[in-house]
Design a protein around this motif. Structure first.
Motif, PDB file in Angstrom:
ATOM      1  N   SER A  40      48.820  40.687  40.650  1.00  0.00           N
ATOM      2  CA  SER A  40      49.199  39.840  41.787  1.00  0.00           C
ATOM      3  C   SER A  40      49.281  38.366  41.390  1.00  0.00           C
ATOM      4  CB  SER A  40      48.192  39.998  42.933  1.00  0.00           C
ATOM      5  OG  SER A  40      46.931  39.440  42.580  1.00  0.00           O
ATOM      6  N   THR A  41      50.074  37.626  42.138  1.00  0.00           N
ATOM      7  CA  THR A  41      50.175  36.185  41.928  1.00  0.00           C
ATOM      8  C   THR A  41      48.845  35.497  42.216  1.00  0.00           C
ATOM      9  OG1 THR A  41      52.508  36.250  42.566  1.00  0.00           O
ATOM     10  CG2 THR A  41      51.420  34.105  42.629  1.00  0.00           C
ATOM     11  N   ALA A  42      48.177  35.915  43.258  1.00  0.00           N
ATOM     12  CA  ALA A  42      46.904  35.285  43.635  1.00  0.00           C
ATOM     13  C   ALA A  42      45.869  35.428  42.530  1.00  0.00           C
ATOM     14  CB  ALA A  42      46.383  35.906  44.933  1.00  0.00           C
ATOM     15  N   VAL A 130      45.348  37.734  51.861  1.00  0.00           N
ATOM     16  CA  VAL A 130      46.127  37.739  50.625  1.00  0.00           C
ATOM     17  C   VAL A 130      46.594  39.144  50.287  1.00  0.00           C
ATOM     18  CG1 VAL A 130      45.975  37.433  48.117  1.00  0.00           C
ATOM     19  CG2 VAL A 130      45.098  35.656  49.645  1.00  0.00           C
ATOM     20  N   VAL A 131      45.684  40.109  50.315  1.00  0.00           N
ATOM     21  CA  VAL A 131      46.043  41.455  49.854  1.00  0.00           C
ATOM     22  C   VAL A 131      46.781  42.273  50.900  1.00  0.00           C
ATOM     23  CG1 VAL A 131      44.131  41.495  48.201  1.00  0.00           C
ATOM     24  CG2 VAL A 131      43.808  42.499  50.472  1.00  0.00           C
ATOM     25  N   GLU A 135      50.704  38.258  49.737  1.00  0.00           N
ATOM     26  CA  GLU A 135      51.421  38.692  48.535  1.00  0.00           C
ATOM     27  C   GLU A 135      52.722  39.359  48.982  1.00  0.00           C
ATOM     28  OE1 GLU A 135      50.986  38.791  45.073  1.00  0.00           O
ATOM     29  OE2 GLU A 135      49.423  37.264  45.324  1.00  0.00           O
ATOM     30  N   ASN A 136      53.823  38.933  48.420  1.00  0.00           N
ATOM     31  CA  ASN A 136      55.119  39.447  48.889  1.00  0.00           C
ATOM     32  C   ASN A 136      55.994  39.895  47.725  1.00  0.00           C
ATOM     33  OD1 ASN A 136      55.530  36.895  47.906  1.00  0.00           O
ATOM     34  ND2 ASN A 136      56.973  36.265  49.485  1.00  0.00           N
ATOM     35  N   ARG A 137      55.454  40.780  46.929  1.00  0.00           N
ATOM     36  CA  ARG A 137      56.135  41.258  45.725  1.00  0.00           C
ATOM     37  C   ARG A 137      56.897  42.560  45.935  1.00  0.00           C
ATOM     38  NH1 ARG A 137      54.016  39.330  40.998  1.00  0.00           N
ATOM     39  NH2 ARG A 137      54.260  41.342  39.959  1.00  0.00           N
ATOM     40  N   ASP A 142      54.771  43.854  52.915  1.00  0.00           N
ATOM     41  CA  ASP A 142      53.993  42.704  52.485  1.00  0.00           C
ATOM     42  C   ASP A 142      52.638  43.184  51.979  1.00  0.00           C
ATOM     43  OD1 ASP A 142      55.955  40.878  53.193  1.00  0.00           O
ATOM     44  OD2 ASP A 142      55.179  40.645  55.236  1.00  0.00           O
ATOM     45  N   LEU A 144      49.507  44.054  49.106  1.00  0.00           N
ATOM     46  CA  LEU A 144      49.386  44.924  47.945  1.00  0.00           C
ATOM     47  C   LEU A 144      49.248  46.391  48.310  1.00  0.00           C
ATOM     48  CD1 LEU A 144      46.913  42.785  45.762  1.00  0.00           C
ATOM     49  CD2 LEU A 144      49.422  42.771  45.750  1.00  0.00           C
ATOM     50  N   GLY A 376      46.252  28.875  48.841  1.00  0.00           N
ATOM     51  CA  GLY A 376      46.861  29.490  47.668  1.00  0.00           C
ATOM     52  C   GLY A 376      47.096  28.541  46.520  1.00  0.00           C
TER      53      GLY A 376
END
Length: 397
Positions: A40-42, A130-131, A135-137, A142, A144, A376
């Motif tokens: 993850s980016t975070a 966040v999880v 996080e928007n991968r 949206d 994880l 973030g």
């Protein structure tokens, strides 16, 4: 075949994810959780977020990332010794600090004050945001899309949020539950009045062990403490005395390392021994029995718990509230405060953040977006944005 205790979390019996992903031929559900968190980016941003000493002060001090990796290693060690699921313990440990702001707890305090009118700011709840949302991968959702057990562990690794009568407990007794707690997207109810799994409890106590040990190490590196000053301090004092007696003439950095490794070993061995007794006394036959045990089962023995609290008081007085730490902390709080006020007034955050803030139907929604954006940030990015907006670089040191 995995040698898992009957009260351990079993990935084959997971309560699932909000979005079905199908079975993996090579990984358990909890291994997939761990991998999603690491990618993850975070998680990457933790490399440039403060633990105790601000990021700019030196590259040898712990950051949120190095702290998280140490917690993860210790959580796995404890889980392995107790025949628990190591992957779930690791996943919770890796995610436990994803909601931290730049500049450590200093940034969190500012955001909590700024957000007081709209439910405050809580770093543990922010990790859930966040999880599950930020996080928007992924193409289909949206967040994880972690398992129920991972979400439960992140939310409740420090214990239940409610008592049996649905009243807030612990840190939430005074101000109530954090905003958004009743809107967490999960496959099932997260049961706020029960304890988390033993794996999540391993992550929680590993967090305590890690910062007790590495904050001493960093304070010694920073010159805020000397080895000999620790000789009479609870918990660590006996270890210091043994190290100085055995190696009185070696370099201070080697003495410090021996103290740190001795402290970690002693605390982990105490946790394993005491937790073995606690589990035996509670006699859980399943992971759900653990949730309803009425007490934390992964814990220090009473003497070590008392000494650990005394050590924390010593560190609070001599390190965390020392002027060398507090002066840059106060300046970093100004940075976060001014960033929040600016973005709330102008909504000129980049990309989707600014678009969403400008379209927000209510000031509370806009404020939460601003808090999410700032939380973030890494330390360097927050300083860079502050310098850009206010035409004056913030000097933290």
């Amino acid at each position: 075949m995995v040698d898992r205790a009957p009260y351990a979390s079993d990935p084959a019996l997971s309560r699932g994810r909000l979005f079905d992903t199908g079975a993996s031929p090579t990984r358990s559900e909890f291994q997939r959780d761990r991998d999603r968190i690491i990618h993850s980016t975070a998680f990457r941003r933790l490399q440039y977020k403060t633990q105790v000493f601000l990021h700019h002060e030196g590259q040898h001090y712990r950051t949120r990332l190095t702290h998280t990796l140490e917690v993860s290693q210790m959580a796995r060690s404890i889980a392995r010794a107790l025949r628990l699921d190591e992957d779930l313990a690791e996943a919770v440990a890796l995610a436990h600090d994803l909601g931290h702001t730049p500049f450590g707890h200093a940034g969190e305090r500012v955001l909590h004050e700024k957000m007081a009118e709209w439910g405050g700011f809580d770093h543990n709840m922010q990790a859930i945001r966040v999880v599950t949302r930020l996080e928007n991968r992924y193409a289909e959702h949206d967040g994880l899309n972690l398992s129920w057990e991972a979400l439960e562990g992140i939310l409740k690794h420090n214990g239940p949020l409610l008592d049996a009568d649905d009243r807030p407990v612990g840190r939430y007794l005074k101000e109530g539950l954090p905003a958004g707690i009743d809107e967490i997207p999960a496959s099932e109810d997260l049961q706020l009045a029960t304890f988390a799994s033993l794996e999540a409890q391993c992550a929680a106590i590993a967090d305590d062990i890690a910062y007790n040990a590495h904050d001493i190490d960093d304070a010694l590196r920073a010159g805020l403490l000397s080895i000999r000053e620790l000789a009479d301090v609870p918990l660590v004092g006996p270890i210091v005395q043994r190290v100085l007696a055995r190696w009185p003439d070696i370099e201070p950095n080697r003495q410090a390392h021996e103290v740190q490794r001795g402290l970690i070993t002693m605390m982990i061995e105490d946790v394993i021994a005491e937790s073995t007794l606690a589990i035996r006394a509670a006699n859980p036959q399943s992971a759900d029995d653990v949730r309803h045990a009425g007490a934390t089962l992964i814990r220090f023995s009473p003497p070590v718990a008392a000494a650990e609290e005394a050590l924390k008081r010593f560190m609070f007085e001599r390190v965390y509230r020392s002027e060398a730490v507090m002066e840059p902390v106060r300046r970093s709080q100004i940075v976060v405060s001014e960033l929040f006020d600016h973005y709330l007034a102008h909504a000129d955050m980049p990309g989707r953040w600014g678009e969403s803030a400008r379209a927000a139907p209510w000031v509370g929604t806009k404020a939460r977006l601003v808090a999410d954006f700032i939380a973030g940030m890494t330390d360097p990015y927050a300083l860079e944005q502050h310098a850009r907006l206010f035409d004056a670089p913030a000097q933290l040191g």
